[in-house]
Design a protein around this motif. Structure first.
Motif, PDB file in Angstrom:
ATOM      1  N   UNK A  65     -25.434 -24.648 -16.939  1.00 24.36           N
ATOM      2  CA  UNK A  65     -24.080 -24.872 -16.435  1.00 24.36           C
ATOM      3  C   UNK A  65     -23.094 -24.135 -17.340  1.00 24.36           C
ATOM      4  N   UNK A  66     -22.202 -23.391 -16.728  1.00 24.83           N
ATOM      5  CA  UNK A  66     -21.188 -22.673 -17.501  1.00 24.83           C
ATOM      6  C   UNK A  66     -20.063 -22.213 -16.612  1.00 24.83           C
ATOM      7  N   UNK A  67     -18.888 -22.081 -17.192  1.00 28.31           N
ATOM      8  CA  UNK A  67     -17.728 -21.643 -16.434  1.00 28.31           C
ATOM      9  C   UNK A  67     -17.875 -20.180 -16.019  1.00 28.31           C
ATOM     10  N   UNK A  68     -17.033 -19.786 -15.083  1.00 31.17           N
ATOM     11  CA  UNK A  68     -17.006 -18.407 -14.608  1.00 31.17           C
ATOM     12  C   UNK A  68     -16.830 -17.438 -15.777  1.00 31.17           C
ATOM     13  N   UNK A  69     -17.656 -16.383 -15.790  1.00 29.06           N
ATOM     14  CA  UNK A  69     -17.508 -15.343 -16.807  1.00 29.06           C
ATOM     15  C   UNK A  69     -18.346 -15.536 -18.048  1.00 29.06           C
ATOM     16  N   UNK A  70     -19.101 -16.666 -18.129  1.00 28.33           N
ATOM     17  CA  UNK A  70     -19.909 -16.910 -19.327  1.00 28.33           C
ATOM     18  C   UNK A  70     -21.198 -16.093 -19.350  1.00 28.33           C
ATOM     19  N   UNK A  71     -21.547 -15.462 -18.227  1.00 29.14           N
ATOM     20  CA  UNK A  71     -22.728 -14.615 -18.217  1.00 29.14           C
ATOM     21  C   UNK A  71     -23.995 -15.324 -17.780  1.00 29.14           C
ATOM     22  N   UNK A  72     -23.884 -16.322 -16.899  1.00 32.42           N
ATOM     23  CA  UNK A  72     -25.071 -17.052 -16.445  1.00 32.42           C
ATOM     24  C   UNK A  72     -26.031 -16.126 -15.690  1.00 32.42           C
ATOM     25  N   UNK A  73     -25.491 -15.318 -14.791  1.00 28.88           N
ATOM     26  CA  UNK A  73     -26.344 -14.411 -14.012  1.00 28.88           C
ATOM     27  C   UNK A  73     -26.991 -13.379 -14.922  1.00 28.88           C
ATOM     28  N   UNK A  74     -26.232 -12.869 -15.895  1.00 24.40           N
ATOM     29  CA  UNK A  74     -26.777 -11.902 -16.844  1.00 24.40           C
ATOM     30  C   UNK A  74     -27.918 -12.543 -17.633  1.00 24.40           C
ATOM     31  N   UNK A  75     -27.707 -13.769 -18.109  1.00 25.40           N
ATOM     32  CA  UNK A  75     -28.721 -14.467 -18.904  1.00 25.40           C
ATOM     33  C   UNK A  75     -29.986 -14.700 -18.087  1.00 25.40           C
TER      34      UNK A  75
ATOM     35  N   UNK B 194     -24.175 -23.494 -21.113  1.00 27.25           N
ATOM     36  CA  UNK B 194     -24.211 -22.095 -21.537  1.00 27.25           C
ATOM     37  C   UNK B 194     -23.240 -21.892 -22.696  1.00 27.25           C
ATOM     38  N   UNK B 195     -23.744 -21.322 -23.770  1.00 24.37           N
ATOM     39  CA  UNK B 195     -22.890 -21.091 -24.932  1.00 24.37           C
ATOM     40  C   UNK B 195     -22.051 -19.834 -24.746  1.00 24.37           C
ATOM     41  N   UNK B 196     -20.858 -19.859 -25.324  1.00 25.54           N
ATOM     42  CA  UNK B 196     -20.039 -18.664 -25.338  1.00 25.54           C
ATOM     43  C   UNK B 196     -20.438 -17.748 -26.488  1.00 25.54           C
ATOM     44  N   UNK B 197     -19.797 -16.580 -26.544  1.00 24.51           N
ATOM     45  CA  UNK B 197     -20.055 -15.641 -27.626  1.00 24.51           C
ATOM     46  C   UNK B 197     -19.427 -16.147 -28.918  1.00 24.51           C
ATOM     47  N   UNK B 198     -20.032 -15.792 -30.021  1.00 24.86           N
ATOM     48  CA  UNK B 198     -19.395 -16.053 -31.312  1.00 24.86           C
ATOM     49  C   UNK B 198     -18.225 -15.080 -31.474  1.00 24.86           C
ATOM     50  N   UNK B 199     -17.374 -15.327 -32.466  1.00 26.19           N
ATOM     51  CA  UNK B 199     -16.243 -14.417 -32.702  1.00 26.19           C
ATOM     52  C   UNK B 199     -16.749 -12.991 -32.931  1.00 26.19           C
TER      53      UNK B 199
END
Length: 1008
Positions: free
Chosen positions: A326-336, A437-442
């Motif tokens: 589960x992740x918001x739009x743009x987090x890259x779920x499809x890419x992952x 789904x985790x976001x990117x680090x800084x």
């Protein structure tokens, strides 16, 4: 003699591959051996087979001949001049029986260990083999047979000579009668073959003898042969001599052994071909998506092939076989999920036993999911992986059905691993399978920004505004920021809305949709897709061949199996928003057709990006009819895209007009609730508003004085604070629709205070009783844990001495008018009541073992108290919702589940040497049919180790929701709670009712 299997091994250790030889009529000891040369030895000594064993099937052929003749209707056969033989009288068997015996041998453990089995049958031995295969398919049985080779097998009947052979196998002196073959068996075999033709994913090869008069070519090749298999292969010789071989170079052996190799290698070659095709397909889809985000092909390929990613935490495990990412739009779920799938393809390529993983979009999944899975999971020993993307792109009812079926699947098959992906949906909110789904680090976000910026300028993370720093932790926005900086000469954006606008502009720049007709087709596609649950649309619904070709040529639309869709969900949502803005569809039509939830994201884009005045009309319609949806929509749209810090272009008066207009809409929608939380007078008219604007700051207040003022007033330093008692200040910026959030926050703040202080006007008997009990305890100065009865005369005496001139008394942070309490006492007296009882079962142990409050209750008394509390909570919650929240009730989960069974396990207190653990309750709600008048409270005393709640409980409840709450099953799910029981003070019913209200109102963003 029963059918027997003899096994011959190439090596001491069992091989992976096995050939099973099945003879026909005649002596079994000479079928596969001629002049001392054995087929078995040739196979085992063949250097081209490195991993092969051979099995031989033998059986008494006279018994088969007797059985076949009996089926043909032949009762007697003349023997010599004077004798006769009775057919079927002695021991006999049939091909069907032999096929079952063959199954018995192949199902044995010594054969099951082989991964690949090929059956080779001569003459009627081929009929035994094929009948076994067809019966396995008919009964849906798993097997390891990969192919079959038949040598002169009479599929389509035979000549007179075969039946001569049948009779001679019984008695060599029997005369050959004049007879015609009975074809019932053959017809039945062909019918079974036709029935299961599409399921038979393995090879058949049919050989015949060029000089065979017993089973000629037209019989050795079954009528069922289609393009799926090649025709017959000729071998030199007659019915028997085709099996005569001298060495590995003999024609018959060469052709048969080559066919065996082809069959054994077929799965490996086919698997490699499918892996290559899937890898190309998934790469093409991923590259297309990344290019749609603005990257060029070289950049997309680099991100897919050269960068390393840690997605291990997203993968299922033995303990957790189903994962919902589960992740918001743009987090890259499809890419992952694409990267995980490519890793699985690599594993399938390197491990021969690892099946090809399945990758599918939720919209393409068959509605009969269990049957779909049954056709895929053909081997219980292999580990199967299925990835399903786009759960948020189908309707909630379909997503719920997929989730439920995948839960069932993991219970049915231990060897199944499943990954689903979705944006946050209500059905995934509290499930155990959820993985966020985790976001990117800084550092990762900054590297991606600099990469897509083509290294033109290196940025530091804190070069960007706070909202941009937050949003670029989603890979899509990091890519967009890099591209934005590159194109805009390093001009830094201030909101994520600007980045989304850039994404759309960038996508459309590459597309020739200048003509309004093509753009309208795109809006129509988005509109139909959204109304149907965000699924692909049949292309015939959108346009003719030329129009569809133009859409596909645009590069932002793709076709699959006759259906078209946008390459990115955001493009679908953007064009749907545009369709709304241009009145291609009316918001009332959307609400009337119960598809409002599907339009959530297009509406967010409409509010955040489009700035047409039509937004107010659309939001007004939603707020009036669906305030529970509107609150979530406004909260998410403004929150996600940010409140601008630039100065509003509206004047102070115009700001006041906008705010007052939206408040009028909220008041009209909320009804009775507006009297409590909105700035209205006694006639429910919105009060005059005062406005003050200073640079980017805006301050507002509502008039509470008695003068007759205009609706909009400009505030200055001379205002009377008593007339303008409250003030609100913020920086609304110049974004669209900020005034909707302004009023939402105002009514939400007020409602939050009321709910948290438990101060709604009293409308339920039980809350009134608890309040009066609390007031009594306060007056007689007893603590909140006190449960014994209190004499009425004692209370009256204290009232007369202490509260004669006191108008109200503070009880639990709220004030109770003394007049209300005096009337309560008077009412009790009029009924002849002399004591005030605690509304709930009280303490029943006079001398508890220690000071823990629960030890003053027996387990039975605590159980009774709990039952009473939750019965009253169910009644009181329903009454409050119907009184104050009638327009919201169909979005409040616990209310929609009414009537329900509250099933619970009461776990008694546990006392230890050094501490004590209080009572606990684990409970859930199950809906009852709507014709039930009341909810049921079913709480049982249980021990801790007895309390279990399995996945099948969820399935059962989900099915009840589908059956009893069909209209709401798309978003509704069960409620499961585990909690310590804090039920010992004076208002546990009131506390629980307000806790339920808080949970449900928070879920629709109407309280903080």
């Amino acid at each position: 003699m029963a059918l027997k299997l003899s096994l011959y091994r190439q090596k001491q250790k069992p091989s992976d591959n096995l050939i099973v030889l099945v003879h026909g009529l005649g002596a079994s000891d000479n079928t596969w051996v001629h002049d001392g040369v054995s087929w078995i030895d040739l196979f085992l000594e063949d250097d081209t087979f490195e991993n092969l064993d051979v099995a031989e099937i033998t059986y008494e052929t006279s018994h088969l001949a007797n059985g076949v003749l009996a089926l043909m209707g032949i009762k007697k056969i003349k023997i010599g001049w004077f004798g006769s033989f009775t057919v079927g009288k002695g021991p006999f068997t049939t091909i069907e029986i032999l096929a079952r015996e063959l199954k018995r041998e192949i199902d044995s453990q010594k054969i099951k260990q082989y991964k690949n089995v090929i059956l080779i049958g001569h003459s009627m031995g081929g009929l035994v083999a094929v009948r076994y295969i067809l019966e396995e398919f008919e009964n849906n049985q798993p097997h390891n047979v990969k192919g079959m080779i038949s040598l002169a097998t009479p599929y389509n009947g035979s000549s007179h000579a075969l039946y001569s052979q049948l009779i001679k196998s019984i008695n060599r002196h029997a005369q050959i009668p004049s007879l015609e073959p009975n074809s019932n068996f053959l017809d039945g075999t062909i019918r079974l073959w036709q029935k299961h033709l599409d399921k038979m994913h393995f090879d058949f090869k049919f050989f015949f003898g060029t000089e065979d008069s017993t089973v000629p070519e037209n019989s050795a090749i079954p009528h069922i042969v289609s393009s799926k298999w090649t025709g017959g292969v000729p071998l030199p010789g007659d019915h028997s001599s085709i099996l005569k071989v001298e060495d590995h170079s003999s024609t018959s052996y060469m052709h048969v052994s080559e066919t065996v190799k082809e069959i054994f290698l077929r799965d490996t070659l086919l698997k490699k071909k499918m892996i290559d095709e899937q890898r190309k397909l998934i790469m093409a889809k991923s590259i297309t998506r990344l290019k749609a985000n603005g990257l060029d092909r070289e950049q997309a390929v680099y991100l897919l092939e050269n960068e390393q990613y840690d997605f291990e935490y997203l993968k299922p495990t033995v303990e957790k076989r189903l994962v919902v990412i589960v992740g918001e739009f743009g987090l890259g779920k499809s890419f992952a999920i694409d990267k995980i799938y490519m890793d699985l393809l690599l594993r399938a390529e390197n491990e021969i036993d690892f099946p090809l993983p399945i990758s599918i979009n939720a919209a393409q999944l068959d509605t009969d999911i269990q049957s779909y899975l049954e056709n895929i999971l053909v081997n219980n020993s292999s580990e199967y992986w299925i990835t399903i993307d786009g759960m948020d792109e189908v309707s909630l009812s379909i997503a719920s059905n997929i989730l439920e079926n995948m839960r069932i699947a993991t219970e049915r098959w231990d060897n199944l691993r499943i990954i689903l992906t979705s944006r946050p949906l209500s059905i995934f909110k509290e499930i155990t399978e959820r993985v966020n789904m985790k976001g990117l680090s800084e550092e990762e976000a900054l590297n991606l920004v600099n990469f897509t910026n083509n290294q033109q300028k290196h940025y530091h993370f804190y070069n960007f505004p706070r909202e941009i720093r937050l949003v670029i932790q989603r890979p899509l926005f990091a890519i967009l920021l890099g591209l934005y900086l590159s194109k805009k000469n390093n001009l830094i954006p201030t909101t994520s809305g600007e980045l989304l606008s850039y994404l759309i502009e960038n996508a459309l720049e590459k597309v020739e949709i200048n003509e309004s007709h093509t753009e309208r087709l795109l809006m129509n596609l988005a509109m139909i897709s959204t109304c149907q649950g965000n699924v692909p649309v049949k292309k015939s619904k959108i346009g003719d061949i030329v129009e569809i070709r133009n859409l596909l040529n645009s590069g932002i639309v793709i076709e699959e199996n006759g259906y078209i869709s946008f390459v990115l969900p955001i493009l679908n949502q953007w064009f749907a928003a545009k369709a709304l803005a241009e009145n291609m569809i009316d918001i009332n039509h959307i609400m009337d057709n119960n598809s409002l939830d599907y339009w959530k994201y297009p509406l967010i884009i409409l509010i955040a990006i489009f700035k047409e005045n039509k937004i107010d009309n659309i939001l007004s319609g939603i707020v009036e009819k669906e305030p529970g949806f509107a609150s979530t929509l406004i909260e998410e749209s403004i929150k996600k895209w940010g409140i601008h810090t630039d100065i509003s272009s509206l004047s102070a008066k115009e700001c006041g007009e906008k705010i007052r207009m939206t408040m009028v809409t909220w008041v009209k929608s909320l009804g009775t609730l507006a009297d409590i939380i909105a700035p209205v007078d006694m006639h429910r008219n919105v009060l005059p508003i005062g406005v003050k604007k200073s640079n980017e700051w805006l301050h507002t207040s509502w008039y509470r004085g008695e003068n007759n003022l205009s609706e909009i007033n400009i505030l200055d330093q001379t205002i009377n604070e008593f007339d303008w008692p409250t003030s609100r200040g913020a920086r609304p910026g110049d974004g669209s629709s900020w005034y909707w959030r302004w009023t939402l926050e105002e009514i939400r703040d007020n409602l939050t205070k009321i709910i948290k202080s438990k101060s709604l006007p009293i409308c339920t008997e039980i809350i009134y009783k608890e309040l009066m009990w609390s007031t009594t305890l306060k007056i007689v100065k007893k603590g909140s844990f006190y449960t014994n009865a209190i004499y009425l005369n004692e209370v009256k005496s204290i009232l007369e001495r202490t509260y004669q001139n006191i108008p109200k008394i503070k009880v639990n942070n709220n004030y109770v008018p003394i007049e209300m309490y005096v009337n309560y006492i008077a009412d009790l007296e009029s009924k002849g009541v002399s004591v005030i009882e605690c509304p709930l079962p009280g303490k029943d142990i006079d001398h508890p073992r220690d000071n823990w409050v629960w030890n003053a209750y027996s387990d039975e008394q605590l159980h009774l108290r709990t039952l009473k509390i939750y019965h009253e909570v169910s009644v009181g919650f329903k009454e409050i919702v119907e009184t104050f929240f009638p327009i919201l009730k169909h979005r409040l989960r616990k209310y929609v589940l009414c009537p329900y069974i509250l099933k619970g396990d009461f776990i008694s207190p546990e006392n230890f040497d050094d501490h004590s653990v209080g009572p606990r309750l684990r409970w859930h709600l199950e809906p009852l049919p709507l014709n039930h008048t009341e909810s049921i409270i079913d709480i049982k005393i249980s021990k801790r180790e007895q309390v279990e709640f399995h996945d099948e409980n969820y399935y059962e409840i989900a099915n009840k929701i589908k059956e009893y709450r069909a209209q709401d099953c798309a978003w509704l799910s069960t409620i499961r709670k585990g909690q310590g029981l804090d039920i010992f003070e004076d208002t546990p019913i009131t506390d629980t009712i307000y806790k339920w209200l808080e949970e449900d109102l928070k879920s629709i963003s109407l309280i903080k």
